[in-house]
Write a protein that holds these residues in place. Structure first.
Motif, PDB file in Angstrom:
ATOM      1  N   UNK A  32      20.925   1.303  27.973  1.00 21.10           N
ATOM      2  CA  UNK A  32      22.194   1.608  27.303  1.00 21.10           C
ATOM      3  C   UNK A  32      22.589   0.637  26.194  1.00 21.10           C
ATOM      4  N   UNK A  33      21.974  -0.564  26.144  1.00 18.57           N
ATOM      5  CA  UNK A  33      22.331  -1.543  25.113  1.00 18.57           C
ATOM      6  C   UNK A  33      21.407  -1.395  23.908  1.00 18.57           C
ATOM      7  N   UNK A  34      21.992  -1.136  22.731  1.00 13.99           N
ATOM      8  CA  UNK A  34      21.171  -0.956  21.530  1.00 13.99           C
ATOM      9  C   UNK A  34      20.466  -2.247  21.162  1.00 13.99           C
ATOM     10  N   UNK A  35      21.140  -3.401  21.373  1.00 16.57           N
ATOM     11  CA  UNK A  35      20.499  -4.681  21.056  1.00 16.57           C
ATOM     12  C   UNK A  35      19.276  -4.907  21.945  1.00 16.57           C
ATOM     13  N   UNK A  36      19.422  -4.584  23.214  1.00 14.62           N
ATOM     14  CA  UNK A  36      18.300  -4.749  24.132  1.00 14.62           C
ATOM     15  C   UNK A  36      17.166  -3.784  23.779  1.00 14.62           C
ATOM     16  N   UNK A  37      17.514  -2.581  23.306  1.00 14.09           N
ATOM     17  CA  UNK A  37      16.491  -1.614  22.898  1.00 14.09           C
ATOM     18  C   UNK A  37      15.628  -2.169  21.761  1.00 14.09           C
ATOM     19  N   UNK A  38      16.261  -2.851  20.800  1.00  9.91           N
ATOM     20  CA  UNK A  38      15.500  -3.435  19.687  1.00  9.91           C
ATOM     21  C   UNK A  38      14.513  -4.481  20.209  1.00  9.91           C
ATOM     22  N   UNK A  39      14.969  -5.302  21.155  1.00  8.47           N
ATOM     23  CA  UNK A  39      14.097  -6.341  21.731  1.00  8.47           C
ATOM     24  C   UNK A  39      12.930  -5.699  22.481  1.00  8.47           C
TER      25      UNK A  39
END
Length: 455
Positions: free
Chosen positions: A258-265
Motif C-alpha cells: 500500500x505504500x508508494x514509497x515502499x513500492x519504488x524501493x
C-alpha cells in the motif's frame, strides 16, 4: 543451567516458557516493568527491570553465573551490545543475538564481537514459508538431515481412508516408510499409540522421507499441483526475502504493497516480481489482479489484522492455498480455525532456531510446534546413551516421546520395535514439552559450542 534472556516480548516469552518448563533457571531482563509482572504471574522465572546492556542490571541478573545469554529485544544494536558486554565482563560461555540487519550477521563481525549465533526472525519466517509452499496441503513443515526427512502436518478430512481404524492396523504407512508421530486434537498435541484412531478435524504430524511427499499428498487428499503463481501481500522484510527466493526459483510472483514509497524501493530490489501499489483489503483490487488464479497467497504485511483479513478474502475469492503471518502466537489457533491453511509466527520461527543452539552439542536440529507444546529433535546417538544397541521395544523411553526415524549413512529407517539404534546414528525424536528433560537424560547429551549465523 542458568539462562539470561534480555527482552520480554514474544520471542523472549516463548523461550522462557519452554526453558522454564524444563526446570532451567531462567532470568528475564526488560525495560517494561508491566511485561515482567505479567511473565512472573504466568511462568516460573526470575525477572530484573532495566537495560540489558547495563553492567549493573546484568550483575543483578546474576550474569556472572550464567551459562547462556540470549538478547532478543527489538534493537539490533542493543542486542549486540548486551552480548559484547556479557562476554567481556562476565565471560558468559555462549551468547545469542536477534539481529534483523543482514549486514551485521557476517561471520567476521560475529567472530570479532564473540557472538555465537545471530538470528533473523524475518529470514527464518521466509524460509519456513518456502518449505510450506513446496509441500502441498501442509499446515506445518519441519525438515531434518538437510531436508531428506520431513515432519509434515496435515488436516484429516471426512473422506480420509485413515478414519475409524487403529493406527497399528495401517500397514500401508509402514510400507511407505511413514510414521504418524503426533496428533493435534482439541488444541492439544498428543503422542498416539497403536490402538488410537484418527478423527475428522485432527491435524496429524507425519514423519517421512522427502521422496514420500507425493504419497502423503494423496493420503490426505491435498492438491498436489505444482505451484507456479504466488501473490505476496505486504512489502515487509519477510515479503522481500520471500519474493527474492521465489523469483530465483522461476515462479511468477506478484507483490502488493500500500505504500508508494515502499513500492519504488521494492521495484529496485526485485528483478522479476511484479510490484503493485494498492490496498489489499479491497476486494475489487484483488479481483482485478486475478487473485483467484493464484496457486498461493502469502499475507506477510507488518499488520497481522490485515494479514488475517486478506487471507480470508483470498480464500473466499478462490485462491487455492493461503499462508498467513501473525505476530501474536495466540492468534495461530484462531486463524487456523477460520480456514486459513497455514499460519506462521516469525518470532516463534526465530525462537525455534535459537533452541537449536541452546540444546546441547549432539542435538543437530530442533523444531517446535504449537507455542512450545511439542518439539522435534535431530540428535546424534552417543555410545554412552541408554537408547543404543537395544531393540526399541525394550527401551525405557518416556511415554510422551517417540523415536520417529533413524538415519544411518544414506539409509532412512522408520523404526519398528525390533530395530536398534547404534552409536553414530542420527535419530529424529518427537517429544511433548513435559518430556524433554527425560529425553535429554536418555540421550546423555553433552554440551558443545560454535559460532553460527542463521540470519
Amino acid at each position: 543451567m542458568r539462562i539470561v534472556i534480555i527482552g520480554a516480548g514474544e520471542v523472549g516469552r516463548y523461550l522462557a516458557k519452554g526453558l522454564s518448563s524444563e526446570a532451567k533457571d531462567v532470568i528475564i531482563i526488560d525495560r517494561n516493568e508491566q511485561r515482567l509482572i505479567t511473565l512472573q504471574e504466568q511462568l516460573d522465572v526470575q525477572t530484573v527491570h532495566g537495560d540489558g546492556s547495563s553492567l549493573d542490571v546484568l550483575r543483578r541478573a546474576g550474569a556472572d553465573r550464567a551459562d547462556i545469554l540470549i538478547a532478543v529485544t527489538d534493537s539490533d544494536e542493543g542486542n549486540m551490545m548486551a552480548c559484547v558486554v556479557s562476554r567481556v565482563y562476565f565471560s558468559i560461555p555462549r551468547v545469542i543475538a536477534r539481529i534483523r540487519n543482514a549486514e551485521y550477521t557476517a561471520p567476521p563481525i560475529l567472530n570479532k564481537l564473540s557472538i555465537d549465533m545471530a538470528i533473523s526472525p524475518e529470514k527464518e519466517a521466509a524460509e519456513h514459508i518456502v518449505r510450506l509452499i513446496h509441500t502441498p496441503g501442509a499446515s506445518e513443515v519441519l525438515d531434518f538431515e538437510q531436508g531428506k526427512v520431513l515432519l509434515v502436518g496435515y488436516k484429516v478430512d471426512e473422506d480420509s481412508d485413515l478414519l475409524h481404524r487403529p493406527l497399528k492396523d495401517l500397514s500401508g504407512l509402514r510400507e511407505a516408510s511413514v510414521l504418524l508421530a503426533a496428533i493435534l486434537r482439541d488444541e492439544r498435541v498428543q503422542i498416539p499409540r497403536g490402538e488410537d484412531q484418527l478423527r475428522v478435524g485432527d491435524t496429524v504430524y507425519a514423519v517421512a522421507p522427502r521422496s514420500q511427499i507425493g504419497y502423503l499428498s494423496k493420503l490426505f487428499h491435498t492438491d498436489g499441483q505444482e505451484v507456479q503463481r504466488v501473490m505476496i501481500i505486504g512489502g515487509s522484510m519477510i515479503g522481500t526475502l520471500l519474493a527474492r527466493q521465489l523469483e530465483s526459483e522461476g515462479l511468477q510472483v506478484k507483490l502488493i504493497e500500500p505504500s508508494i514509497q515502499r513500492c519504488h524501493i521494492l521495484s529496485e530490489a526485485l528483478d522479476q516480481t511484479v510490484v503493485l501499489h494498492g490496498d489489499p483489503t479491497h476486494i475489487d483490487f484483488l479481483t482485478e489482479e486475478n487473485i483467484e488464479d493464484m496457486d498461493v497467497c502469502v499475507a506477510v504485511s507488518d499488520d497481522e489484522q490485515t494479514n488475517i483479513l486478506v487471507s480470508l478474502l483470498a480464500k473466499r475469492l478462490g485462491t487455492r492455498r493461503i499462508i498467513c503471518a501473525v505476530t501474536k502466537s495466540e492468534y495461530i489457533p484462531i486463524a487456523t480455525s477460520v480456514g486459513i491453511d497455514a499460519v506462521i509466527s516469525p518470532r516463534l520461527s526465530a525462537a525455534s532456531a535459537m533452541l537449536r543452539f541452546i540444546r546441547a552439542g549432539s542435538v543437530l536440529s530442533v523444531g517446535t510446534l504449537r507455542d512450545s507444546e511439542a518439539e522435534a529433535m535431530e540428535v546424534v546417538a552417543q555410545a554412552t546413551s541408554s537408547i543404543v544397541n537395544r531393540p526399541i521395544a525394550e527401551l525405557d523411553f518416556p511415554k510422551d516421546a517417540i523415536i520417529a526415524a533413524i538415519i544411518r549413512e544414506n539409509q532412512i529407517i522408520i523404526p519398528q520395535g525390533n530395530d536398534m539404534i547404534i552409536p553414530g546414528d542420527r535419530v529424529i525424536l518427537f517429544t511433548l514439552a513435559k518430556a524433554v528433560r527425560k529425553v535429554e537424560k536418555s540421550l546423555q547429551i553433552q554440551g558443545g559450542r560454535g559460532t553460527r549465523s542463521l540470519g
